[in-house]
Design a protein around this motif. Structure first.
Motif, PDB file in Angstrom:
ATOM      1  N   ASP A 264       7.374 -46.794 -35.773  1.00 55.58           N
ATOM      2  CA  ASP A 264       7.370 -46.844 -36.720  1.00 55.58           C
ATOM      3  C   ASP A 264       6.819 -48.031 -37.124  1.00 55.58           C
ATOM      4  O   ASP A 264       6.870 -48.725 -38.509  1.00 55.58           O
ATOM      5  N   TYR A 265       6.095 -48.317 -36.973  1.00 57.89           N
ATOM      6  CA  TYR A 265       4.864 -49.334 -36.505  1.00 57.89           C
ATOM      7  C   TYR A 265       4.559 -49.326 -38.157  1.00 57.89           C
ATOM      8  O   TYR A 265       3.548 -48.337 -37.866  1.00 57.89           O
ATOM      9  N   PHE A 266       4.794 -50.647 -39.004  1.00 56.14           N
ATOM     10  CA  PHE A 266       4.054 -50.580 -39.795  1.00 56.14           C
ATOM     11  C   PHE A 266       3.500 -51.734 -40.210  1.00 56.14           C
ATOM     12  O   PHE A 266       4.245 -52.553 -40.500  1.00 56.14           O
ATOM     13  N   ASP A 267       2.891 -51.814 -41.213  1.00 60.30           N
ATOM     14  CA  ASP A 267       2.542 -53.714 -41.503  1.00 60.30           C
ATOM     15  C   ASP A 267       2.888 -53.927 -43.263  1.00 60.30           C
ATOM     16  O   ASP A 267       3.399 -52.600 -44.035  1.00 60.30           O
ATOM     17  N   PRO A 268       4.633 -54.187 -42.883  1.00 58.58           N
ATOM     18  CA  PRO A 268       5.126 -54.726 -43.964  1.00 58.58           C
ATOM     19  C   PRO A 268       4.327 -55.298 -45.465  1.00 58.58           C
ATOM     20  O   PRO A 268       4.923 -55.574 -46.168  1.00 58.58           O
TER      21      PRO A 268
ATOM     22  N   ASP B  91       2.158 -50.904 -50.661  1.00 61.67           N
ATOM     23  CA  ASP B  91       3.040 -49.463 -50.853  1.00 61.67           C
ATOM     24  C   ASP B  91       3.708 -49.461 -49.719  1.00 61.67           C
ATOM     25  O   ASP B  91       3.129 -48.496 -48.973  1.00 61.67           O
ATOM     26  N   PRO B  92       5.799 -50.411 -49.374  1.00 64.16           N
ATOM     27  CA  PRO B  92       5.465 -49.577 -48.078  1.00 64.16           C
ATOM     28  C   PRO B  92       6.259 -48.382 -48.298  1.00 64.16           C
ATOM     29  O   PRO B  92       5.561 -48.011 -46.872  1.00 64.16           O
ATOM     30  N   GLY B  93       6.244 -47.556 -49.360  1.00 63.59           N
ATOM     31  CA  GLY B  93       6.693 -46.059 -48.932  1.00 63.59           C
ATOM     32  C   GLY B  93       4.785 -45.606 -48.557  1.00 63.59           C
ATOM     33  O   GLY B  93       5.298 -44.805 -47.438  1.00 63.59           O
ATOM     34  N   GLN B  94       3.862 -45.593 -48.664  1.00 58.54           N
ATOM     35  CA  GLN B  94       2.595 -45.528 -48.376  1.00 58.54           C
ATOM     36  C   GLN B  94       2.261 -45.506 -47.219  1.00 58.54           C
ATOM     37  O   GLN B  94       2.193 -45.020 -46.834  1.00 58.54           O
TER      38      GLN B  94
ATOM     39  N   ARG C 145       4.729 -45.932 -44.532  1.00 60.44           N
ATOM     40  CA  ARG C 145       5.081 -45.661 -43.835  1.00 60.44           C
ATOM     41  C   ARG C 145       3.849 -44.186 -44.159  1.00 60.44           C
ATOM     42  O   ARG C 145       4.664 -43.760 -42.683  1.00 60.44           O
ATOM     43  N   ASP C 146       4.417 -43.235 -44.521  1.00 57.08           N
ATOM     44  CA  ASP C 146       3.628 -42.397 -44.542  1.00 57.08           C
ATOM     45  C   ASP C 146       2.073 -42.451 -44.255  1.00 57.08           C
ATOM     46  O   ASP C 146       2.121 -41.274 -42.461  1.00 57.08           O
ATOM     47  N   VAL C 147       1.434 -43.775 -44.078  1.00 58.00           N
ATOM     48  CA  VAL C 147       0.488 -43.376 -42.941  1.00 58.00           C
ATOM     49  C   VAL C 147       1.171 -43.998 -41.538  1.00 58.00           C
ATOM     50  O   VAL C 147       0.522 -42.915 -40.493  1.00 58.00           O
ATOM     51  N   ALA C 148       2.278 -44.348 -41.495  1.00 57.89           N
ATOM     52  CA  ALA C 148       2.713 -44.625 -40.000  1.00 57.89           C
ATOM     53  C   ALA C 148       2.971 -43.093 -39.538  1.00 57.89           C
ATOM     54  O   ALA C 148       2.821 -42.905 -38.285  1.00 57.89           O
ATOM     55  N   ARG C 149       3.681 -42.383 -40.017  1.00 59.07           N
ATOM     56  CA  ARG C 149       4.050 -41.015 -39.590  1.00 59.07           C
ATOM     57  C   ARG C 149       2.449 -40.227 -39.592  1.00 59.07           C
ATOM     58  O   ARG C 149       2.655 -39.612 -38.296  1.00 59.07           O
ATOM     59  N   TRP C 150       2.002 -40.102 -40.556  1.00 59.35           N
ATOM     60  CA  TRP C 150       0.466 -39.470 -40.113  1.00 59.35           C
ATOM     61  C   TRP C 150      -0.160 -40.105 -39.084  1.00 59.35           C
ATOM     62  O   TRP C 150      -0.530 -39.339 -38.077  1.00 59.35           O
ATOM     63  N   ARG C 151      -0.261 -40.914 -38.912  1.00 61.37           N
ATOM     64  CA  ARG C 151      -0.808 -41.860 -37.966  1.00 61.37           C
ATOM     65  C   ARG C 151       0.011 -41.191 -36.182  1.00 61.37           C
ATOM     66  O   ARG C 151      -0.871 -41.318 -34.692  1.00 61.37           O
TER      67      ARG C 151
END
Length: 234
Positions: free
Chosen positions: A27-31, A35-38, A40-46
């Motif tokens: 679930d790594y994403f750049d804090p 937009d944290p929600g966006q 997270r969406d990108v992290a899930r897609w990746r």
């Protein structure tokens, strides 16, 4: 040792440091994303795209995989000759291949014989930039972070003039879909003298976009078996 891949000292099939990051922190994403929600969406897609693309390259036949690796090495020779022809004692950072990545180790040996210094990246501190240590065909590899073969701690630290990054996916803007750890982008952001960054991957791994986030850094070149696909460097 020569250029015979069967003579390499480590035959375990391991590679560059960030290759298991998506499994360790899926679930790594750049804090710092806007937009944290966006994000997270990108992290899930990746994460989904990584799984799809890695599964696709698993099914490549051995002969096809070797043909692709040979084409990549031929293209990389041209890139090194073109980009580093005026660099005295150039340093090129490779990666140690795992998980069906293209195996460029014969070219590591070949370039060593022509006087090019070869480096490999290491994770020596979590969530910190990579460290590059010199490699030669005589280097006795040790197990590093995530059990990946790396040069020992007494191998000299060097700064690459050109650094290779294995691609899971890529887009025409030069952005790289990596393994999710953020180490490569973190390293490029931290260095004072930025090396030429070259993504190495399969033509079939091209994506319309990776949905770049604020932490993503575009590569200078992307090289596939079909040649240079993206050129951003001057």
């Amino acid at each position: 040792m020569g250029n015979d891949p069967d003579n390499f000292s480590c035959r375990s099939g391991f590679s560059s440091p960030a290759c298991l990051a998506s499994e360790i922190a899926p679930d790594y994403f750049d804090p710092l994303a806007v937009d944290p929600g966006q994000a997270r969406d990108v992290a899930r897609w990746r994460k989904s795209e990584r799984a799809r693309l890695r599964e696709a390259r698993k099914v490549l036949a051995t002969a096809e995989r070797k043909e692709i690796a040979n084409a990549l090495m031929a293209g990389l020779r041209r890139v090194v000759d073109d980009r580093l022809q005026r660099t005295e004692q150039p340093v090129v950072s490779f990666y140690w291949p795992i998980q069906d990545e293209p195996d460029l180790r014969p070219l590591m040996n070949e370039l060593c014989e022509t006087g090019v210094d070869i480096a490999l990246p290491l994770v020596e501190t979590r969530a910190a930039p990579l460290v590059f240590r010199r490699w030669t065909p005589q280097t006795r590899m040790v197990r590093g972070h995530w059990n990946i073969p790396v040069p020992p701690s007494d191998a000299p630290i060097v700064m690459p003039d050109l650094v290779l990054a294995p691609l899971v996916g890529w887009d025409s803007d030069g952005y790289r879909l990596g393994y999710g750890g953020g180490y490569f982008d973190r390293t490029l952001a931290a260095v004072t003298r930025k090396p030429i960054a070259v993504g190495i991957g399969f033509q079939s791994s091209k994506l319309a976009t990776i949905y770049p986030q604020p932490h993503d850094i575009a590569l200078d070149l992307i090289l596939t078996e079909q040649g240079v696909q993206v050129t951003r460097a001057s």
